[in-house]
Enzyme design. Sequence first.
Site, PDB file in Angstrom:
ATOM      1  N   LYS A   1      -0.028  11.339  -5.366  1.00  0.00           N
ATOM      2  CA  LYS A   1       1.202  11.805  -4.717  1.00  0.00           C
ATOM      3  C   LYS A   1       1.997  12.694  -5.673  1.00  0.00           C
ATOM      4  CE  LYS A   1       1.373   7.883  -1.616  1.00  0.00           C
ATOM      5  NZ  LYS A   1       1.763   6.486  -1.383  1.00  0.00           N
TER       6      LYS A   1
ATOM      7  N   ASP B   1       8.845   7.520   4.005  1.00  0.00           N
ATOM      8  CA  ASP B   1       7.764   6.735   4.614  1.00  0.00           C
ATOM      9  C   ASP B   1       8.076   6.399   6.075  1.00  0.00           C
ATOM     10  OD1 ASP B   1       5.458   6.285   3.189  1.00  0.00           O
ATOM     11  OD2 ASP B   1       6.279   4.619   2.014  1.00  0.00           O
TER      12      ASP B   1
ATOM     13  N   GLN C   1       5.879   2.180  -3.426  1.00  0.00           N
ATOM     14  CA  GLN C   1       4.474   1.933  -3.135  1.00  0.00           C
ATOM     15  C   GLN C   1       4.263   0.453  -2.777  1.00  0.00           C
ATOM     16  OE1 GLN C   1       1.974   4.404  -3.157  1.00  0.00           O
ATOM     17  NE2 GLN C   1       0.755   2.779  -2.222  1.00  0.00           N
TER      18      GLN C   1
END
Length: 291
Positions: free
Chosen positions: A53, A120, A97
């Site tokens: 990422k 997200d 994460q």
Amino acid sequence: MTTIIDGKRFAIKLRADIARRINELGEAHGITPGLAVILVGEDPASQIYVRNKARQAHEVGMASFEHRLPADTSQPILLALIERLNRDPAVHGILVQLPLPPQIDPAAVIGAIAIAKDVDGFHPMNVGLLSSGGEGMVPCTPLGCLMLLKQQLGDLTGLKALILGRSNIVGKPMATLLLRENCTVTIAHSQTRQVADECRRADILVAAVGRPHLVKGDWIKPGATVIDVGMNRTAKGDGKTRLVGDVDFAEAVAVAGAITPVPGGVGPMTIACLLLNTLTAACRQRELVCN
Ligand code: NAP
């Protein structure tokens, strides 16, 4: 002939478009979109995801802020970091994460991220905005799946879609997105009866189950479009592992009209959509239209 949907190629094109838009944003307004990624602990798969990422964020011209915290980090320490990032004007997107270590409640963490920076799309407010037709952040994996479906099929109106899996991060938002596209949507899960029959009725089949090769060729309606979200590590026999999907590709490719491979299908789209969400977040936070 069956079309193999090339998610890797689509993601490369999407990232190039994002890079162009970031460049224009910098020139016109002096803004560099910033993505903060927080990793707690040393889970090897998570470390790879976080590294990828950050690398891809740099490649498209974003600022990337990595925060690696030890596995025994307390929840208050993590929440304090999120609070700081919420206030930081250089950070437009925040991603924590998952999975998190057991002492940390993921719902408390997701709920602490500023709604506008929740790239997200997991915050309950963004979930609500998605299902009520508002302008929130859309979770990256289903967003990537939808892009692949639309480039393959164009208008999805009236098509029957079957989503295999009802997780908050893939199955449910996927169903909501397809409903928004005027599909007739069914969600199947581990308690669904005659699941193969349900699948066989679908023009669009999205498998997000986490069971290697669960979906067989005779589960698929001839000519259907199959999106395989599954990412399962299985033993190859020589001590190594390989990545396989939830769909038995060798069988399915003989029946489907179009299908995503694993790897090279949905996977590359997820990070590309994370970058897209970060760009979108940066534009919205400055009340700019960035096309
Ligand atoms: P999850 O939270 O474990 O959910 C799995 C879902 O599948 C559940 O709803 C479960 O039903 C259902 N299910 C399990 N066994 C089933 C069966 N035999 N028949 C029908 N339904 C069944 O998984 P997830 O997070 O959504 O992830 C699913 C897969 O996608 C995993 O392989 C994951 O690694 C992959 N993934 C890939 C990406 C990517 O970027 N490509 C992103 C996210 C996830 P119940 O609800 O009844 O338990």
